[in-house]
Design an enzyme around this catalytic site. Structure first.
Site, PDB file in Angstrom:
ATOM      1  CG  HIS A 268      -0.090   5.685   3.029  1.00 17.45           C
ATOM      2  ND1 HIS A 268      -1.479   5.635   3.021  1.00 17.45           N
ATOM      3  CD2 HIS A 268       0.687   5.107   3.938  1.00 17.45           C
ATOM      4  CE1 HIS A 268      -1.530   4.358   4.068  1.00 17.45           C
ATOM      5  NE2 HIS A 268      -0.416   4.305   4.646  1.00 17.45           N
TER       6      HIS A 268
ATOM      7  CG  HIS B 113      -0.264   0.166   2.588  1.00 16.53           C
ATOM      8  ND1 HIS B 113       0.614  -0.786   3.126  1.00 16.53           N
ATOM      9  CD2 HIS B 113      -0.164   1.405   3.214  1.00 16.53           C
ATOM     10  CE1 HIS B 113       0.984  -0.135   4.201  1.00 16.53           C
ATOM     11  NE2 HIS B 113       0.829   1.292   4.272  1.00 16.53           N
TER      12      HIS B 113
END
Length: 160
Positions: free
Chosen positions: A81, A66
């Protein structure tokens, strides 16, 4: 103050994905909103995958896929992110196309993202782009409201 910066090396950071550019203060997560990881901004993606916003080296690929960390030649460190609370997805919805140590170029595809899956299973698809060593950098935000991957300049970073 900016006049002192001219002549110093600068780093251009481009949009890693198409979408709406959002100030960190509007990101619905206190870690990013309160800039605990550093200065930056976020993009609310509208289409496409995650591409490198700089020429640099991959320094981190999260085990849960992620998040990606990049370092430019001047030492600026960038964290992308992808979404909020996406660590809980344990890598589902992400296909990472790079590994730590890889050299990347602006616009290079680094993570393919299933945005529909992320939207259905995470808090948000908003994607913060953080300068993790911003305490040693001067950041000039370019002020665009919409980002086009690889074309829209988001930030110019200067050494302090």
């Amino acid at each position: 103050m900016l006049s002192k910066l001219f002549g110093k090396r600068k780093l251009y950071i481009y949009a890693p994905v198409d979408g709406e550019i959002v100030p960190l203060e509007e990101v619905p997560d206190p870690i990013f909103r309160e800039k605990m990881l550093g200065e930056g901004l976020a993009i609310l993606p509208t289409k496409g995958h995650i591409h490198s916003p700089i020429n640099g080296t991959v320094m981190l690929v999260a085990k849960t896929k992620h998040a990606i960390g990049l370092r430019s030649k001047d030492g600026t460190e960038i964290l992308i992110h992808i979404g909020l609370e996406t660590v809980s997805l344990k890598g589902k919805g992400f296909t990472v196309l790079v590994k730590e140590g890889d050299i990347v170029s602006i616009g290079q595809l680094i993570v393919a993202v299933d945005w529909d899956f992320i939207e259905a299973n995470a808090k948000s698809i908003i994607t913060p782009i953080i300068i993790t060593n911003s305490a040693t950098r001067q950041i000039q935000y370019e002020g665009s409201k919409e980002g086009i991957m690889g074309e829209t300049l988001l930030m110019t970073v200067y050494p302090k």
